[in-house]
Write a protein that holds these residues in place. Structure first.
Motif, short mmCIF file in Angstrom:
data_model
loop_
_atom_site.label_atom_id
_atom_site.label_comp_id
_atom_site.label_asym_id
_atom_site.label_seq_id
_atom_site.Cartn_x
_atom_site.Cartn_y
_atom_site.Cartn_z
N ALA A 81 -4.83 -5.00 0.21
CA ALA A 81 -6.21 -5.30 -0.18
C ALA A 81 -7.12 -4.11 0.14
N SER A 82 -6.89 -3.46 1.27
CA SER A 82 -7.68 -2.27 1.63
C SER A 82 -7.42 -1.14 0.64
N PHE A 83 -6.16 -0.99 0.23
CA PHE A 83 -5.81 0.05 -0.75
C PHE A 83 -6.50 -0.23 -2.08
N ASN A 84 -6.45 -1.50 -2.53
CA ASN A 84 -7.11 -1.86 -3.79
C ASN A 84 -8.61 -1.59 -3.72
N ARG A 85 -9.22 -1.93 -2.60
CA ARG A 85 -10.66 -1.70 -2.43
C ARG A 85 -10.95 -0.19 -2.46
N ALA A 86 -10.12 0.60 -1.79
CA ALA A 86 -10.31 2.05 -1.78
C ALA A 86 -10.18 2.63 -3.19
N LEU A 87 -9.22 2.13 -3.97
CA LEU A 87 -9.08 2.59 -5.35
C LEU A 87 -10.32 2.23 -6.17
N ALA A 88 -10.81 1.02 -6.01
CA ALA A 88 -11.99 0.59 -6.77
C ALA A 88 -13.22 1.41 -6.42
N GLU A 89 -13.32 1.79 -5.13
CA GLU A 89 -14.48 2.54 -4.66
C GLU A 89 -14.29 4.05 -4.72
N GLY A 90 -13.11 4.51 -5.10
CA GLY A 90 -12.84 5.94 -5.14
C GLY A 90 -12.90 6.57 -3.75
N ASP A 91 -12.39 5.86 -2.76
CA ASP A 91 -12.49 6.25 -1.35
C ASP A 91 -11.19 6.87 -0.84
N LEU A 92 -11.06 8.20 -1.00
CA LEU A 92 -9.85 8.90 -0.55
C LEU A 92 -9.63 8.76 0.95
N ALA A 93 -10.71 8.76 1.73
CA ALA A 93 -10.59 8.67 3.19
C ALA A 93 -9.95 7.36 3.63
N ALA A 94 -10.11 6.31 2.84
CA ALA A 94 -9.51 5.02 3.19
C ALA A 94 -8.06 4.93 2.73
N ILE A 95 -7.66 5.73 1.74
CA ILE A 95 -6.30 5.70 1.24
C ILE A 95 -5.34 6.43 2.18
N GLY A 96 -5.73 7.58 2.66
CA GLY A 96 -4.87 8.42 3.50
C GLY A 96 -4.17 7.69 4.63
N PRO A 97 -4.89 6.89 5.43
CA PRO A 97 -4.25 6.22 6.57
C PRO A 97 -3.25 5.14 6.18
N LEU A 98 -3.19 4.75 4.91
CA LEU A 98 -2.25 3.73 4.46
C LEU A 98 -0.92 4.32 4.00
N LEU A 99 -0.87 5.65 3.91
CA LEU A 99 0.31 6.33 3.39
C LEU A 99 1.06 7.06 4.50
N SER A 100 2.39 6.99 4.46
CA SER A 100 3.18 7.80 5.39
C SER A 100 3.05 9.26 4.95
N ALA A 101 3.34 10.17 5.85
CA ALA A 101 3.21 11.61 5.54
C ALA A 101 4.10 12.01 4.36
N GLU A 102 5.27 11.41 4.25
CA GLU A 102 6.23 11.79 3.20
C GLU A 102 6.32 10.73 2.10
N VAL A 103 5.27 9.98 1.86
CA VAL A 103 5.26 8.92 0.86
C VAL A 103 5.70 9.45 -0.50
N VAL A 104 6.39 8.61 -1.26
CA VAL A 104 6.85 8.96 -2.61
C VAL A 104 6.34 7.89 -3.57
N MET A 105 5.75 8.34 -4.68
CA MET A 105 5.32 7.41 -5.72
C MET A 105 5.93 7.85 -7.04
N VAL A 106 6.52 6.88 -7.76
CA VAL A 106 7.04 7.12 -9.10
C VAL A 106 6.12 6.36 -10.04
N THR A 107 5.43 7.11 -10.92
CA THR A 107 4.42 6.50 -11.78
C THR A 107 5.05 5.65 -12.88
#
Length: 129
Positions: free
Chosen positions: A16-42
């Motif tokens: 829910a925090s990630f969704n809110r950060a995406l809606a608000e364009g809040d990069l500072a809130a996204i960073g702490p939710l991701l591991s350093a080596e996170v992988v995303m496949v679009t």
């Protein structure tokens, strides 16, 4: 396997925090939710984005787009491992622009608990519409 209540709640709150950060364009809130080596496949082109810094750069570009898409991920199930501090989230996602759904599909996300905090380690998206 039943959803672990504590892990499920923590991951749902983090999502829910990630969704809110995406809606608000809040990069500072996204960073702490991701591991350093996170992988995303679009979802559409299966581009692989590796690492927190690379993902934050991708989101920064997305937030600056003239016709910005707002992405929402909705967890359907979360299964915590009984033997490792990891969990699998399965759900549906959608991208909305100008009030209309432009794309949608399914996703999976692997989470890892680190120091009492659940972080996204990997996500795979599939575009179905």
């Amino acid at each position: 396997m039943a959803e672990d209540a504590a892990a499920g709640l923590a991951i749902r709150l983090a999502r829910a925090s990630f969704n809110r950060a995406l809606a608000e364009g809040d990069l500072a809130a996204i960073g702490p939710l991701l591991s350093a080596e996170v992988v995303m496949v679009t979802g559409s082109d299966s581009a692989v984005i590796t690492g927190r810094k690379a993902q934050l750069m991708a989101w920064k570009r997305e937030f600056a787009a003239r016709e910005r898409m707002i992405y929402t991920r909705t967890p359907q199930t979360i299964t915590a491992s009984p033997v490792e501090p990891v969990a699998m989230e399965l759900g549906a996602w959608q991208g909305v622009a100008d009030g209309a759904v432009q794309a949608s599909g399914t996703y999976s996300a692997k989470w890892r608990e680190v120091g009492g905090t659940w972080l996204i380690e990997a996500e795979i998206y599939v575009t179905l519409a």
